[in-house]
Design a protein around this motif. Structure first.
Motif, PDB file in Angstrom:
ATOM      1  N   HIS A   1     -47.811 -63.532 -90.128  1.00 50.47           N
ATOM      2  CA  HIS A   1     -48.973 -64.029 -90.849  1.00 50.47           C
ATOM      3  C   HIS A   1     -49.927 -64.828 -89.886  1.00 50.47           C
ATOM      4  O   HIS A   1     -50.138 -66.182 -90.400  1.00 50.47           O
ATOM      5  N   ALA A   2     -49.844 -64.590 -88.696  1.00 48.46           N
ATOM      6  CA  ALA A   2     -50.729 -65.605 -87.569  1.00 48.46           C
ATOM      7  C   ALA A   2     -52.168 -65.457 -88.003  1.00 48.46           C
ATOM      8  O   ALA A   2     -52.764 -64.179 -88.120  1.00 48.46           O
ATOM      9  N   VAL A   3     -53.011 -66.484 -87.598  1.00 48.90           N
ATOM     10  CA  VAL A   3     -54.594 -66.295 -87.751  1.00 48.90           C
ATOM     11  C   VAL A   3     -54.811 -65.570 -86.411  1.00 48.90           C
ATOM     12  O   VAL A   3     -55.830 -64.846 -86.338  1.00 48.90           O
ATOM     13  N   ARG A   4     -53.901 -65.783 -85.429  1.00 47.31           N
ATOM     14  CA  ARG A   4     -54.195 -65.385 -83.983  1.00 47.31           C
ATOM     15  C   ARG A   4     -52.982 -65.117 -83.457  1.00 47.31           C
ATOM     16  O   ARG A   4     -52.237 -66.124 -83.368  1.00 47.31           O
ATOM     17  N   LEU A   5     -52.878 -63.893 -82.708  1.00 47.51           N
ATOM     18  CA  LEU A   5     -51.494 -63.615 -81.893  1.00 47.51           C
ATOM     19  C   LEU A   5     -52.250 -63.049 -80.728  1.00 47.51           C
ATOM     20  O   LEU A   5     -53.149 -61.948 -80.716  1.00 47.51           O
ATOM     21  N   LYS A   6     -51.647 -63.217 -79.462  1.00 47.53           N
ATOM     22  CA  LYS A   6     -51.947 -62.769 -78.156  1.00 47.53           C
ATOM     23  C   LYS A   6     -50.884 -62.687 -77.420  1.00 47.53           C
ATOM     24  O   LYS A   6     -49.973 -63.544 -77.413  1.00 47.53           O
ATOM     25  N   ALA A   7     -50.780 -61.500 -76.968  1.00 46.31           N
ATOM     26  CA  ALA A   7     -49.405 -61.292 -76.126  1.00 46.31           C
ATOM     27  C   ALA A   7     -49.425 -60.137 -74.885  1.00 46.31           C
ATOM     28  O   ALA A   7     -50.335 -59.186 -75.123  1.00 46.31           O
ATOM     29  N   VAL A   8     -48.820 -60.312 -73.663  1.00 52.13           N
ATOM     30  CA  VAL A   8     -48.675 -59.374 -72.770  1.00 52.13           C
ATOM     31  C   VAL A   8     -47.193 -59.314 -72.312  1.00 52.13           C
ATOM     32  O   VAL A   8     -46.277 -60.124 -72.191  1.00 52.13           O
ATOM     33  N   MET A   9     -46.633 -58.027 -73.125  1.00 52.94           N
ATOM     34  CA  MET A   9     -45.254 -57.638 -72.862  1.00 52.94           C
ATOM     35  C   MET A   9     -44.929 -56.492 -72.720  1.00 52.94           C
ATOM     36  O   MET A   9     -45.952 -55.593 -72.462  1.00 52.94           O
ATOM     37  N   CYS A  10     -43.657 -55.937 -72.371  1.00 49.03           N
ATOM     38  CA  CYS A  10     -43.111 -54.796 -71.901  1.00 49.03           C
ATOM     39  C   CYS A  10     -42.503 -54.200 -72.896  1.00 49.03           C
ATOM     40  O   CYS A  10     -41.478 -54.753 -73.500  1.00 49.03           O
ATOM     41  N   MET A  11     -43.159 -53.213 -73.726  1.00 44.02           N
ATOM     42  CA  MET A  11     -42.603 -52.284 -74.655  1.00 44.02           C
ATOM     43  C   MET A  11     -41.586 -51.247 -74.370  1.00 44.02           C
ATOM     44  O   MET A  11     -41.722 -51.025 -73.102  1.00 44.02           O
ATOM     45  N   ASP A  12     -41.183 -50.644 -75.143  1.00 44.53           N
ATOM     46  CA  ASP A  12     -40.258 -49.510 -74.764  1.00 44.53           C
ATOM     47  C   ASP A  12     -41.199 -48.165 -74.326  1.00 44.53           C
ATOM     48  O   ASP A  12     -40.681 -47.348 -73.542  1.00 44.53           O
ATOM     49  N   ASP A  13     -42.443 -48.644 -74.478  1.00 40.80           N
ATOM     50  CA  ASP A  13     -43.378 -47.390 -73.643  1.00 40.80           C
ATOM     51  C   ASP A  13     -44.289 -48.023 -72.509  1.00 40.80           C
ATOM     52  O   ASP A  13     -45.268 -47.390 -72.399  1.00 40.80           O
ATOM     53  N   GLY A  14     -44.093 -49.107 -72.199  1.00 45.93           N
ATOM     54  CA  GLY A  14     -44.802 -49.690 -71.243  1.00 45.93           C
ATOM     55  C   GLY A  14     -45.460 -50.973 -71.342  1.00 45.93           C
ATOM     56  O   GLY A  14     -45.278 -51.721 -72.468  1.00 45.93           O
ATOM     57  N   TRP A  15     -46.117 -51.727 -70.455  1.00 51.86           N
ATOM     58  CA  TRP A  15     -46.571 -52.982 -70.541  1.00 51.86           C
ATOM     59  C   TRP A  15     -47.740 -52.868 -71.620  1.00 51.86           C
ATOM     60  O   TRP A  15     -48.714 -51.762 -71.347  1.00 51.86           O
ATOM     61  N   ARG A  16     -48.231 -53.745 -72.334  1.00 48.08           N
ATOM     62  CA  ARG A  16     -49.042 -53.823 -73.334  1.00 48.08           C
ATOM     63  C   ARG A  16     -49.679 -55.179 -73.458  1.00 48.08           C
ATOM     64  O   ARG A  16     -49.037 -56.377 -73.434  1.00 48.08           O
ATOM     65  N   LEU A  17     -51.055 -54.922 -73.848  1.00 49.31           N
ATOM     66  CA  LEU A  17     -51.765 -56.298 -74.371  1.00 49.31           C
ATOM     67  C   LEU A  17     -51.950 -56.233 -75.877  1.00 49.31           C
ATOM     68  O   LEU A  17     -52.593 -55.283 -76.315  1.00 49.31           O
ATOM     69  N   ILE A  18     -51.317 -57.134 -76.619  1.00 42.34           N
ATOM     70  CA  ILE A  18     -51.338 -57.159 -77.947  1.00 42.34           C
ATOM     71  C   ILE A  18     -52.251 -58.371 -78.666  1.00 42.34           C
ATOM     72  O   ILE A  18     -52.094 -59.403 -78.101  1.00 42.34           O
ATOM     73  N   ASN A  19     -53.160 -58.072 -79.414  1.00 38.69           N
ATOM     74  CA  ASN A  19     -53.913 -58.746 -79.965  1.00 38.69           C
ATOM     75  C   ASN A  19     -54.011 -58.628 -81.772  1.00 38.69           C
ATOM     76  O   ASN A  19     -53.822 -57.757 -82.071  1.00 38.69           O
ATOM     77  N   VAL A  20     -53.914 -59.621 -82.367  1.00 34.13           N
ATOM     78  CA  VAL A  20     -53.855 -59.749 -83.743  1.00 34.13           C
ATOM     79  C   VAL A  20     -55.027 -60.763 -84.142  1.00 34.13           C
ATOM     80  O   VAL A  20     -54.685 -62.011 -83.824  1.00 34.13           O
ATOM     81  N   VAL A  21     -55.950 -60.734 -85.063  1.00 35.75           N
ATOM     82  CA  VAL A  21     -56.956 -61.375 -85.523  1.00 35.75           C
ATOM     83  C   VAL A  21     -57.004 -61.304 -87.116  1.00 35.75           C
ATOM     84  O   VAL A  21     -57.453 -59.881 -87.515  1.00 35.75           O
ATOM     85  N   ASP A  22     -56.707 -62.159 -88.049  1.00 40.42           N
ATOM     86  CA  ASP A  22     -56.741 -61.939 -89.301  1.00 40.42           C
ATOM     87  C   ASP A  22     -56.217 -60.776 -89.965  1.00 40.42           C
ATOM     88  O   ASP A  22     -56.286 -60.006 -90.787  1.00 40.42           O
ATOM     89  N   GLY A  23     -55.122 -60.372 -89.190  1.00 43.34           N
ATOM     90  CA  GLY A  23     -54.111 -59.380 -89.818  1.00 43.34           C
ATOM     91  C   GLY A  23     -54.565 -58.017 -89.068  1.00 43.34           C
ATOM     92  O   GLY A  23     -53.554 -57.073 -89.113  1.00 43.34           O
ATOM     93  N   ALA A  24     -55.492 -58.020 -88.449  1.00 36.88           N
ATOM     94  CA  ALA A  24     -56.072 -56.579 -87.596  1.00 36.88           C
ATOM     95  C   ALA A  24     -55.119 -56.740 -86.226  1.00 36.88           C
ATOM     96  O   ALA A  24     -55.464 -57.464 -85.433  1.00 36.88           O
ATOM     97  N   LEU A  25     -54.753 -55.545 -85.860  1.00 37.54           N
ATOM     98  CA  LEU A  25     -53.783 -55.520 -84.857  1.00 37.54           C
ATOM     99  C   LEU A  25     -54.364 -54.520 -83.690  1.00 37.54           C
ATOM    100  O   LEU A  25     -54.900 -53.453 -84.346  1.00 37.54           O
ATOM    101  N   SER A  26     -54.556 -54.769 -82.476  1.00 40.09           N
ATOM    102  CA  SER A  26     -54.913 -53.931 -81.508  1.00 40.09           C
ATOM    103  C   SER A  26     -53.716 -54.028 -80.329  1.00 40.09           C
ATOM    104  O   SER A  26     -53.271 -54.783 -79.973  1.00 40.09           O
ATOM    105  N   ILE A  27     -53.429 -52.843 -79.838  1.00 45.63           N
ATOM    106  CA  ILE A  27     -52.616 -52.533 -78.657  1.00 45.63           C
ATOM    107  C   ILE A  27     -53.255 -51.841 -77.640  1.00 45.63           C
ATOM    108  O   ILE A  27     -53.696 -50.589 -78.037  1.00 45.63           O
ATOM    109  N   VAL A  28     -53.332 -52.387 -76.159  1.00 38.18           N
ATOM    110  CA  VAL A  28     -53.851 -51.378 -75.393  1.00 38.18           C
ATOM    111  C   VAL A  28     -52.874 -51.536 -73.782  1.00 38.18           C
ATOM    112  O   VAL A  28     -52.307 -52.600 -73.886  1.00 38.18           O
ATOM    113  N   SER A  29     -52.859 -50.765 -73.035  1.00 35.83           N
ATOM    114  CA  SER A  29     -52.128 -50.503 -71.918  1.00 35.83           C
ATOM    115  C   SER A  29     -52.427 -51.775 -71.035  1.00 35.83           C
ATOM    116  O   SER A  29     -53.714 -52.359 -71.214  1.00 35.83           O
TER     117      SER A  29
END
Length: 331
Positions: free
Chosen positions: A270-298
């Protein structure tokens, strides 16, 4: 300080957490005039810093000041980073992205200090807003949020593709009550136009009380990234100020996360903001969460993984790390 060079044009891109400032900076960098030399100064509330990595592949010199508002706890370090950029890079234009929790009056006061009078030409800031935030009373009543709007030379209603027409109109109406005299632009995906800076007036001078430094913090130059954590090492950093808390990790690049488990963990925080650059099981991803809304891009592979949370409540960071480690393929 003095310099026998033309004044460096300074453009501030203000905006609260998650409005898309870094995406807008990337868009601007992609439209840089070929005959201009640019540099970027980024400030993040947390100590780990993710935005420097997001901007680090643009070919533009990026310096990052991590750990609180760039002109409060980090004030002396900001001066060092600013002076280094001016002296070493001699940019024609300097883009500055303060933290969404930064104090814009204090930032402007530093840039307008007498020591920079013959060095910098500070244009009026652009302030990015998200209609979905604008219409909420908790943002309308937030002092820093309103200050960012009141100092803008122009307002940019970003992420217009994510807000319905009713929300969009309500946001425009409220902004008109706050700043009826400034231009309001509506864009998607941070597509800010450089002309909106060029057409803005010079920033009015502001005066605020000087705040004493409370910490000495590192300046990170993303052309020479600090050594990544070892295979067994996770580096955790924490901070709290202005009623917000940050927890961040730097982790080995070879760590791989199970996507399903990680996203379940992300939603549980339940973060107000989350930012991450991580290696997932399907490749590296940029992850963003703002007020519960999630986005993931290569994202391109990195020398390390980073994750940063900003919360409006305290978190048991050790327990959070235990749960985060459980999401890896090898834990």
């Amino acid at each position: 300080m003095s310099a026998p060079y033309p004044l460096v044009i300074v453009n501030l891109l203000l905006g609260f957490l998650g409005v898309g400032k870094t995406t807008a900076i990337r868009h601007l960098l992609g439209h840089k005039p070929a005959n201009e030399r640019w540099a970027v100064l980024v400030n993040e509330f947390g100590d780990v810093g993710v935005d420097g990595k997001v901007l680090g592949d643009t070919g533009i010199v990026v310096k990052q000041v991590a750990g609180g508002c760039m002109c409060c706890a980090s004030g002396p370090v900001t001066r060092v980073a600013l002076n280094q950029l001016i002296r070493q890079e001699r940019p024609d234009r300097l883009l500055i992205e303060p933290s969404g929790l930064g104090h814009p009056k204090t930032i402007l006061a530093l840039l307008q200090d007498d020591s920079y009078r013959t060095v910098l030409r500070v244009q009026s800031p652009l302030t990015l807003v998200d209609a979905r935030q604008v219409v909420q009373s908790r943002y309308q009543n937030h002092a820093l949020y309103v200050e960012q709007i009141l100092l803008a030379g122009a307002l940019v209603l970003n992420k217009s593709d994510l807000a319905d027409s009713h929300t969009q109109r309500a946001a425009e109406a409220w902004l008109a009550t706050q700043r009826p005299e400034v231009a309001l632009f509506t864009v998607e995906q941070g597509q800010v136009d450089l002309d909106w800076f060029l057409n803005a007036d010079e920033s009015p001078r502001v005066s605020v009380a000087t705040q004493a430094a409370t910490a000495e913090l590192p300046v990170l130059d993303w052309r020479s990234i600090p050594a990544a954590p070892t295979a067994e090492q996770w580096v955790r950093a924490e901070r709290n100020a202005d009623g917000y808390f940050s927890v961040g990790w730097r982790m080995p690049a070879q760590t791989v996360w199970r996507t399903h488990d990680l996203l379940a963990w992300v939603h549980s925080i339940h973060a107000v903001r989350l930012k991450a650059v991580m290696c997932m099981d399907d490749g590296w991803r940029l992850i963003n969460v703002v007020d519960g809304a999630l986005s993931i891009v290569s994202f391109p592979a990195q020398q390390e993984a980073v994750l940063e949370l900003i919360l409006d409540h305290a978190l048991d960071s050790k327990e959070a790390e235990v749960e985060l480690r459980r999401c890896t393929l090898v834990n």
